[in-house]
Design an enzyme around this catalytic site. Structure first.
Site, short mmCIF file in Angstrom:
data_model
loop_
_atom_site.label_atom_id
_atom_site.label_comp_id
_atom_site.label_asym_id
_atom_site.label_seq_id
_atom_site.Cartn_x
_atom_site.Cartn_y
_atom_site.Cartn_z
N ASP A 10 0.84 -1.19 0.00
CA ASP A 10 0.00 0.00 0.00
C ASP A 10 0.88 1.25 0.00
O ASP A 10 1.66 1.48 0.93
CB ASP A 10 -0.86 -0.05 1.27
N ILE A 11 0.73 2.08 -1.01
CA ILE A 11 1.60 3.25 -1.17
C ILE A 11 1.41 4.28 -0.05
O ILE A 11 2.32 5.08 0.23
CB ILE A 11 1.39 3.91 -2.55
N ASP A 34 -6.13 6.68 -5.67
CA ASP A 34 -6.55 8.05 -5.37
C ASP A 34 -7.41 8.07 -4.11
O ASP A 34 -7.17 8.86 -3.17
CB ASP A 34 -7.33 8.58 -6.59
N TYR A 125 -7.92 3.20 -15.60
CA TYR A 125 -7.57 3.80 -16.89
C TYR A 125 -7.08 2.77 -17.92
O TYR A 125 -6.82 3.11 -19.08
CB TYR A 125 -6.55 4.92 -16.71
N1 AR6 Z 1 -1.29 1.34 -3.12
C1 AR6 Z 1 -0.66 1.00 -4.27
N2 AR6 Z 1 -1.31 0.70 -5.42
C2 AR6 Z 1 -2.67 0.75 -5.40
C3 AR6 Z 1 -3.41 1.11 -4.23
C4 AR6 Z 1 -2.66 1.41 -3.06
N3 AR6 Z 1 -3.26 1.76 -1.91
N4 AR6 Z 1 -4.74 1.07 -4.53
C5 AR6 Z 1 -4.83 0.69 -5.83
N5 AR6 Z 1 -3.60 0.49 -6.35
P1 AR6 Z 1 -6.06 3.21 -10.27
P2 AR6 Z 1 -5.57 4.73 -12.77
C6 AR6 Z 1 -3.20 0.10 -7.72
O1 AR6 Z 1 -7.37 2.73 -10.81
O2 AR6 Z 1 -5.67 3.48 -13.58
C7 AR6 Z 1 -9.21 6.87 -9.80
O3 AR6 Z 1 -10.58 6.82 -9.56
C8 AR6 Z 1 -4.22 -0.54 -8.61
O4 AR6 Z 1 -4.36 -1.94 -8.32
O5 AR6 Z 1 -6.02 3.68 -8.87
O6 AR6 Z 1 -4.47 5.70 -13.06
C9 AR6 Z 1 -8.72 8.28 -10.14
O7 AR6 Z 1 -9.48 9.27 -9.49
C10 AR6 Z 1 -3.61 -0.30 -9.99
O8 AR6 Z 1 -2.61 -1.28 -10.27
O9 AR6 Z 1 -5.48 4.44 -11.18
C11 AR6 Z 1 -8.91 8.34 -11.63
O10 AR6 Z 1 -10.23 8.67 -11.98
C12 AR6 Z 1 -2.90 1.06 -9.83
O11 AR6 Z 1 -2.85 1.29 -8.42
C13 AR6 Z 1 -8.61 6.92 -12.07
O12 AR6 Z 1 -8.92 6.09 -10.95
C14 AR6 Z 1 -3.61 2.23 -10.49
O13 AR6 Z 1 -5.01 2.03 -10.49
C15 AR6 Z 1 -7.15 6.75 -12.41
O14 AR6 Z 1 -6.96 5.47 -12.93
#
Ligand code: AR6
Length: 171
Positions: A10-11, A34, A125
């Site tokens: 978890d980041i 986010d 995304y």
């Molecule tokens: N720590 C590390 N990685 C994570 C965590 C965490 N706590 N939670 C999720 N991931 P995403 P995007 C991973 O969808 O594709 C949002 O609603 C997850 O499994 O968070 O850039 C924003 O507001 C995946 O591998 O980001 C935008 O609307 C990665 O983080 C949209 O989603 C990114 O997934 C952005 O989409």
């Protein structure tokens, strides 16, 4: 590339100067990483995001990044980076490269010595995972960024292993 580390987890727990958020252009929170970052940072993060200059509701266009303070997070800053929506962008590769590059430039400009990234665009995304790993690791591996310790936080064993594999290929 020995300034790059990969961990599974978890980041929001990252002990670094700047945590990168995979944000959307409005920069007012969302799902995925986010949502996790805003929950962990508390309402102060939303407050500082609202203060970022917006044009027609857009605080951060696709491929760009913005820096704010980090609320209750242990880091000093949150860098909000907006990656491309893979199926909607004409030039997803350039946009993903510039989201990483602009984040690292902001980190450097603000004196950060360490930065944590999630896999930008790899969730909602829809970016193909292996391509995204190549792009992220190539940009972070550029000589100009070798002074910053970069830690990737990946969710799940599969993502972790994929990024380790891509990093190995680049060594
Ligand atoms: N720590 C590390 N990685 C994570 C965590 C965490 N706590 N939670 C999720 N991931 P995403 P995007 C991973 O969808 O594709 C949002 O609603 C997850 O499994 O968070 O850039 C924003 O507001 C995946 O591998 O980001 C935008 O609307 C990665 O983080 C949209 O989603 C990114 O997934 C952005 O989409």
């Amino acid at each position: 590339m020995n300034h790059i580390a990969i961990v599974e987890g978890d980041i929001t727990r990252a002990d670094v100067d700047a945590i990168v958020n995979a944000a959307n252009p409005k920069m007012l929170g969302g799902g995925g990483v986010d949502g996790a970052i805003h929950r962990a940072a508390g309402p102060k993060l939303l407050e500082v995001c609202r203060k970022v200059k917006a044009v027609n509701g857009v605080r951060c266009p696709y491929g760009e990044a913005r820096i704010t303070t980090a609320g209750e997070l242990p880091s000093q800053y949150v860098i909000h980076a907006v990656g491309p929506i893979y199926r909607q962008a004409n030039n997803p590769k350039e946009l993903l490269e510039s989201a990483y590059c602009n984040s690292l430039i902001l980190a450097k400009e603000n004196g950060c010595r360490s930065i944590a990234f999630p896999a930008i665009s790899c969730g909602a995304y829809g970016y193909p995972l292996e391509d995204a790993a190549h792009i992220a690791l190539s940009v972070c591996g550029r000589l100009e960024f070798s002074g910053i310790q970069v830690v990737f936080y990946l969710f799940g064993q599969k993502m972790y292993e994929l990024w380790c594999h891509v990093l190995q290929e680049k060594l």
